[in-house]
Design an enzyme around this catalytic site. Structure first.
Site, PDB file in Angstrom:
ATOM      1  N   ASN A  39      -3.090  -1.387   5.446  1.00 42.05           N
ATOM      2  CA  ASN A  39      -3.574  -0.301   6.414  1.00 42.05           C
ATOM      3  C   ASN A  39      -3.925   1.067   5.844  1.00 42.05           C
ATOM      4  OD1 ASN A  39      -1.258   0.625   4.857  1.00 42.05           O
ATOM      5  ND2 ASN A  39       0.246   0.659   6.595  1.00 42.05           N
ATOM      6  N   HIS A  55      -3.026   2.488   3.150  1.00 39.40           N
ATOM      7  CA  HIS A  55      -2.073   3.469   2.469  1.00 39.40           C
ATOM      8  C   HIS A  55      -2.522   3.509   0.994  1.00 39.40           C
ATOM      9  CE1 HIS A  55       1.173   0.192   1.838  1.00 39.40           C
ATOM     10  NE2 HIS A  55       0.481   0.274   0.828  1.00 39.40           N
TER      11      HIS A  55
HETATM   12  C1  F6R Z   1       2.463   0.606  -5.254  1.00 40.18           C
HETATM   13  C2  F6R Z   1       1.672   1.491  -4.183  1.00 40.18           C
HETATM   14  C3  F6R Z   1       1.274   0.946  -2.878  1.00 40.18           C
HETATM   15  C4  F6R Z   1       0.371  -0.376  -3.328  1.00 40.18           C
HETATM   16  C5  F6R Z   1      -0.283  -1.303  -2.072  1.00 40.18           C
HETATM   17  C6  F6R Z   1      -0.997  -2.384  -2.556  1.00 40.18           C
HETATM   18  O1  F6R Z   1       2.943   1.468  -6.012  1.00 40.18           O
HETATM   19  O2  F6R Z   1       1.664   2.563  -4.066  1.00 40.18           O
HETATM   20  O3  F6R Z   1       0.333   1.708  -2.274  1.00 40.18           O
HETATM   21  O4  F6R Z   1      -0.671  -0.086  -4.400  1.00 40.18           O
HETATM   22  O5  F6R Z   1       0.792  -1.574  -1.058  1.00 40.18           O
HETATM   23  O6  F6R Z   1      -0.056  -3.372  -3.019  1.00 40.18           O
HETATM   24  P1  F6R Z   1      -0.491  -4.886  -3.399  1.00 40.18           P
HETATM   25  O7  F6R Z   1      -1.182  -4.630  -4.713  1.00 40.18           O
HETATM   26  O8  F6R Z   1       0.638  -5.410  -3.506  1.00 40.18           O
HETATM   27  O9  F6R Z   1      -1.311  -5.591  -2.346  1.00 40.18           O
END
Ligand code: F6R
Length: 264
Positions: free
Chosen positions: A136, A138
């Site tokens: 999304n 973030h």
């Molecule tokens: C983790 C964080 C999140 C992840 C994001 C992607 O510390 O801040 O913003 O970077 O959710 O997560 P993955 O890498 O598991 O797809």
């Protein structure tokens, strides 16, 4: 933004590790901003390998993680502190006292957020901040609608993020819905930002971040404002970009410029 498009996740990890290696070689006492999630794991493995081979030294470095689940202490296997110990800190020559993760078990989380900001400032600010991106858009746990100048604070997770992260929790395990996260303003204060994204499921978020408008609806689009943001993606994560060939062309030109500057 510097957009670097590489073949696969392994190349992305190596490219990210090169940036961190160069940073630590230039400044041994660097302040590193770190992330959790699936994406940085290969990068951390690469850093561990290089540390064991004596190519990279963490003994004078300090670290600040982006976020932590509110309600979990560092011993909880799903906490981000536990993750960082397991995935990186236990395997490199870092002084654990200089590794910081927001305290998920803080009695007063609001005060804890202010203290976290103060600790980052006292360390001289983050030299290089590693980021992943949520589907999304973030960054950290700054979900869509997060203020673009926000600071470290308590944030409610969206259903999408809770669902995405449910894979780390067993069916009967409590999964927090709240977090402490660095704000978007905190992230933008880092001197350099490196965002890694791999896999097709990140393609739309990467497109919105790079080619979409600057908007709180896609928190990662705030990186458009950063003067030194490097976006490192594999071909799958880059697959929805309109101007793929242009970004590859710029990067090739950029490599030539760097080689010329190095030859001076
Ligand atoms: C983790 C964080 C999140 C992840 C994001 C992607 O510390 O801040 O913003 O970077 O959710 O997560 P993955 O890498 O598991 O797809």
């Amino acid at each position: 933004m510097q957009i670097v498009i590489l073949k696969d996740a392994q190349e992305v990890a190596r490219y990210g590790a090169d940036i961190f290696t160069t940073q630590l070689q230039r400044k041994a006492e660097s302040v590193l901003g770190l992330a959790t999630g699936s994406t940085p794991v290969a990068l951390y493995q690469e850093l561990i390998t290089r540390n064991k081979a004596g190519l990279i030294n963490f003994s004078e470095a300090s670290t600040f993680n982006l976020d932590e689940y509110l309600g979990l202490n560092g011993e909880h296997p799903q906490s981000y502190r536990y993750f960082m110990n397991e995935q990186l800190f236990n395997h490199i020559n870092i002084d654990k006292d200089r590794t910081h993760v927001p305290p998920g078990d803080a009695k007063n989380p609001v005060v804890a957020c202010q203290e976290y900001e103060a600790k980052i400032a006292a360390a001289g600010g983050v030299d290089i901040q590693l980021l992943g991106i949520g589907r999304n858009g973030h960054i950290g746990f700054n979900e869509p609608s997060s203020g673009l100048t926000s600071r470290t604070r308590v944030k409610t997770l969206t259903k999408a993020t809770i669902d995405d992260n449910a894979r780390f929790f067993t069916a009967d395990e409590y999964q927090p819905h709240l977090s402490i996260t660095m704000g978007i303003g905190t992230i933008l204060d880092a001197k350099k930002v490196v965002l890694l994204a791999t896999g097709k499921n990140k393609a739309e978020a990467v497109k919105a971040m790079v080619e979409g408008p600057l908007t709180a609806a896609c928190p990662a689009s705030a990186l458009q404002l950063h003067r030194d943001a490097v976006i490192v993606v594999d071909l799958d994560a880059a697959s929805a970009l309109n101007d793929l060939e242009f970004y590859q062309h710029i990067e090739a030109e950029n490599q030539k410029l760097q080689a010329y500057l190095a030859s001076l």
